[in-house]
Each structure stands twice: as C-alpha cells, then as structure tokens.
Enzyme design. Structure first.
Site, mmCIF file in Angstrom:
data_model
loop_
_atom_site.group_PDB
_atom_site.id
_atom_site.type_symbol
_atom_site.label_atom_id
_atom_site.label_comp_id
_atom_site.label_asym_id
_atom_site.label_seq_id
_atom_site.Cartn_x
_atom_site.Cartn_y
_atom_site.Cartn_z
ATOM 1 N N THR A 39 -21.710 -3.588 6.424
ATOM 2 C CA THR A 39 -22.697 -4.649 6.053
ATOM 3 C C THR A 39 -21.888 -4.987 4.858
ATOM 4 O O THR A 39 -22.619 -5.703 4.112
ATOM 5 C CB THR A 39 -23.832 -3.484 5.739
ATOM 6 O OG1 THR A 39 -23.921 -2.524 4.743
ATOM 7 C CG2 THR A 39 -24.453 -3.180 6.379
ATOM 8 N N GLU B 276 -29.475 -11.573 -1.830
ATOM 9 C CA GLU B 276 -30.023 -13.152 -1.954
ATOM 10 C C GLU B 276 -31.328 -13.430 -2.903
ATOM 11 O O GLU B 276 -32.316 -12.837 -2.326
ATOM 12 C CB GLU B 276 -29.667 -13.902 -0.854
ATOM 13 C CG GLU B 276 -28.452 -14.005 -1.044
ATOM 14 C CD GLU B 276 -27.941 -14.725 0.985
ATOM 15 O OE1 GLU B 276 -26.481 -15.150 1.044
ATOM 16 O OE2 GLU B 276 -29.217 -14.734 1.702
ATOM 17 N N ASN C 67 -31.339 -19.020 3.031
ATOM 18 C CA ASN C 67 -31.497 -18.944 4.484
ATOM 19 C C ASN C 67 -31.517 -19.765 5.309
ATOM 20 O O ASN C 67 -31.048 -20.204 6.247
ATOM 21 C CB ASN C 67 -31.906 -17.890 4.649
ATOM 22 C CG ASN C 67 -30.493 -16.234 4.082
ATOM 23 O OD1 ASN C 67 -29.346 -15.868 4.597
ATOM 24 N ND2 ASN C 67 -31.324 -16.176 2.821
#
Length: 413
Positions: free
Chosen positions: A191, A277, A408
């Site tokens: 990850t 994020e 994103n």
C-alpha cells in the site's frame, strides 16, 4: 517503557548507509524526484510487494532479484512516473535503470533494487534519469536521509521517516525507515513505498519472516481510500555493520530486533494514514475479544475503511451505528449481543445495547482531533469489542473529506 529510543537520521542512522535525493526533472513540478539509498557493503535484503495482478515493472524485477539473491547494495526510487502498465518497454527501462546505477556505483546491477511511484501508464523519463544518476551518486552522504525521504513524495504533504536505536548484547543497533504514501492506500501489502535500513546481522530467511510479520501489523493495517497500488513495495536491508553476532533464529535478541522493526513500520504506516489525501485526522480502530488476531485485524480494517464511518468522522458526527454496521459486515462471526463500541471516552454500545452519551461532547471530541492535525492529539480512537476471545488487532486510516475527491478528480489534469 520501550527498549529503544528515537534518534535522528532516518535511513542513514544505521551504520554503513548513505542516501541522497535530488531534482532530476522527472516531476513536472520541478520538486525532488530521484532518491538513492546505498549500503557500504552487501546487505541482507527482504521485500514484501503488492498483491495486485497489474504490477509495475520494478515489482517483477525486484521479486526476481530477491528470489535469486537475498542481498542488495542499493535502492533507486524515482517519483513522477509509476512505470506500471507500460508493457515490455517498462521492463527494459527498469533493467537499464539498474544497469546505469550499478555502473555509477561500480557494483553489479543485480545488487540494485528499483522502485517507482507516480502516474500509472507513464514510462520513466529515461533521458532525465540517465542525466540525474551521476548527480545522485555524487550527492550520497551519511546525512542524506531527509533529502531521500523528500524525493520519493508525490501527493504527500510531508516526508515520512524515523530511526530507532537499541542495544543488543554490548553493541548499539539501529533501524531507520522512510516511506511515501497519501492516496491509493489499502491494506493489501504494501500500500505504498517503504524502505528500511538496519545495521544488525540477520539471516536472510529470518529477516524476511520478521519483515512479513511487521508488515502484517503495520502497512497491511492501514487504508485511506480502498485502492491498492500497482507499485506497492517494502524493502528492508540489514548490513551487519553494528558488528553484532549474526541473529539466525528466534530468541530474545531476535524478538527485540523484530519489535523495533515493527515499531518503525507502524510509525511509518500511521504517518501515511495521517497524511491521507484530504485528511484532517488519523483514525485508530482497536478491536478486542475476537477468536484470534487475524479476525480482530479484519474487523478493524473493515471499520477504518468504511466510507460511511470516514465521512461521519469528517462531518464530526458521532454516528456509532455506522461502526456497528461495518463490524457486522467484516466477515467475522460474532454475537451482536457481545458488541461494545466506544469513541474516545464515550461509551456508545454495551452488550449490544445503545447507551446514552453526550452527543455534543462526542462531536467536540471529533472536532478537536481535526484541529490537532499532524500532532499526537489528531487521533480519533474507536474501541470495539466483539466477544471474550483473546484476539486483538489495530488498524489505522483517516477521514474522507471533500478535498480527497478534488485531489483525485484533477490528478492528471
């Protein structure tokens, strides 16, 4: 009281390691984008990788290298391009990167591990890499750990590194680590990208087992958005430069070293979750009462990864029903009459029954965590018990904010 202390230096804190991070022109932003970690001697190497079937070329390259040779001298990492889904040319670029660095360091290319991070589907800018490697090698130093940690960042807001020191026998032993990760984070190993250095002497098989167990209790227990990357890699080098006797089997010394390795990995894993994020706080979910540790970790990961739980925490809404629902769908059998849920100091469910609590105060607790971002007080603690078993586990994540979508939605535009 732990058996170690925090020291400065990151990956260059252990003896015999040097590092560097430079601007090579790989990122459009012009920020540092090329990092190198070098051991003065051949080091025992271990690795854990993404489970995705869509893998970046460096993943397959490093897997092959570590299967054939359980050692390495250097780790080269570029940021900006992931070199994933790049076909045969991506594989050739990886081979050439290892060869160029090997020549620059005067070591075999087989002693070089490669990692990449950035936009999937984009090749490494090989001209920039080729021009940057001599400058990178020239920049390596015993104080280059911080520069290297900065150079592997992408959407990270802060670089992430740590170093710990302990005594084994009559010798000082150190472990350093750095990582990057902020989005595309989900517990499916690893990850993110993480690099660990150690100056103890450890047998290859034992070092690999230690690293895999440490990963299960750290990087495999974090989630930001449920997306596992194509490039996830965790490397650990142990070069023996502390001059301690070789640790070849489990015992008191091995347990002490593994505990410190796990602490380094957990610190870095939580740093990734904290820097998720758009995140405003870290979420820690502690689960007890399960039949075993695996079941407890599974429930914890499901709760911390729930979009509804994450959204409620961002909205400072103490909606414990979402926590109960996530625990119930984790795929772990338990009697709901044994379910206990606590948010911070606020008991919300006991023996499967709702409890009265001060909702305004609980909401204030969530607001306080957001106000303490990047500090110890930024953690929202969720404690869940599902029975009377001995199994316990912890997982870490972050809240889900509007900014996550914005970051994103505009990632390549």
């Amino acid at each position: 009281m732990s058996d170690w202390q925090v020291i400065s230096g990151g990956v260059t804190a252990p003896r015999g390691f040097r590092a560097a991070g430079i601007r090579a022109g790989l990122k459009p932003s012009g920020l540092p984008d090329l990092a190198l970690i070098v051991s003065d001697v051949e080091a025992i190497a271990a690795g854990v990788f993404t489970t995705s079937v869509v893998r970046a070329a460096p993943i397959d390259y490093c897997r092959q290298r570590l299967q054939a040779k359980h050692s390495a001298r250097a780790i080269l990492c570029n940021a900006g391009q992931a070199n994933a889904a790049t076909g045969e040319q991506g594989w050739l670029d990886t081979l050439e990167s290892a060869m160029m660095l090997g020549q620059a360091l005067n070591i075999p290319s087989e002693s070089v591990l490669i990692a990449s991070t950035g936009v999937i589907g984009q090749r490494i800018k090989m001209d920039a890499l080729k021009a940057g490697i001599p400058n990178l090698v020239a920049a390596v130093s015993e104080t280059g750990g911080d520069a290297a940690a900065k150079a592997i960042c992408t959407t990270d807001l802060v670089p992430k590194s740590i170093a710990l020191e302990t005594t084994i026998g009559d010798r000082t032993v150190r472990i350093g680590g750095m990582c990057k990760g902020s989005g595309m984070i989900h517990p499916n190993m690893a990850t993110m990208l993480a690099f660990v250095t150690c100056d103890a002497a450890v047998s290859p098989s034992l070092w690999q087992k230690m690293l895999s167990r440490a990963a299960d209790q750290s990087f495999n227990q974090i989630t930001v958005d449920g997306d596992t990357s194509t490039n996830d890699s965790l490397f650990a080098l142990a070069n023996g430069q502390s001059r301690t006797p070789a640790i070849t089997e489990m015992g008191a010394e091995a347990e002490k070293l593994e505990a410190m390795l796990t602490e380094v990995c957990q610190y870095l894993a939580k740093a990734i979750a904290r820097d998720g994020e758009g995140a405003t706080c870290l979420i820690e979910v502690q689960v007890t009462g399960a039949v075993d540790e695996e079941a407890a970790r599974k429930v914890a990961k499901t709760i911390v990864g729930s979009s509804l739980v994450k959204s409620a925490i961002f909205g400072r809404d103490p909606n414990w029903g979402r926590i109960a629902a996530a625990a119930g769908r984790a795929g772990v059998a338990f009697d709901q009459e044994n379910l206990r849920i606590q948010l911070g100091d606020f008991l919300m469910m006991e023996h499967g029954q709702p409890q009265q609590f001060d909702r305004a105060a609980a909401s204030a607790y969530l607001k306080a965590a957001a106000a303490g971002a990047y500090l110890k007080e930024d953690t929202v603690l969720i404690s869940v018990s599902i029975g009377n078993g001995a199994g316990s586990g912890t997982a870490w994540g972050c809240d889900l904010s509007y900014d996550y979508v914005k970051i994103n939605a505009e990632y390549t535009t």
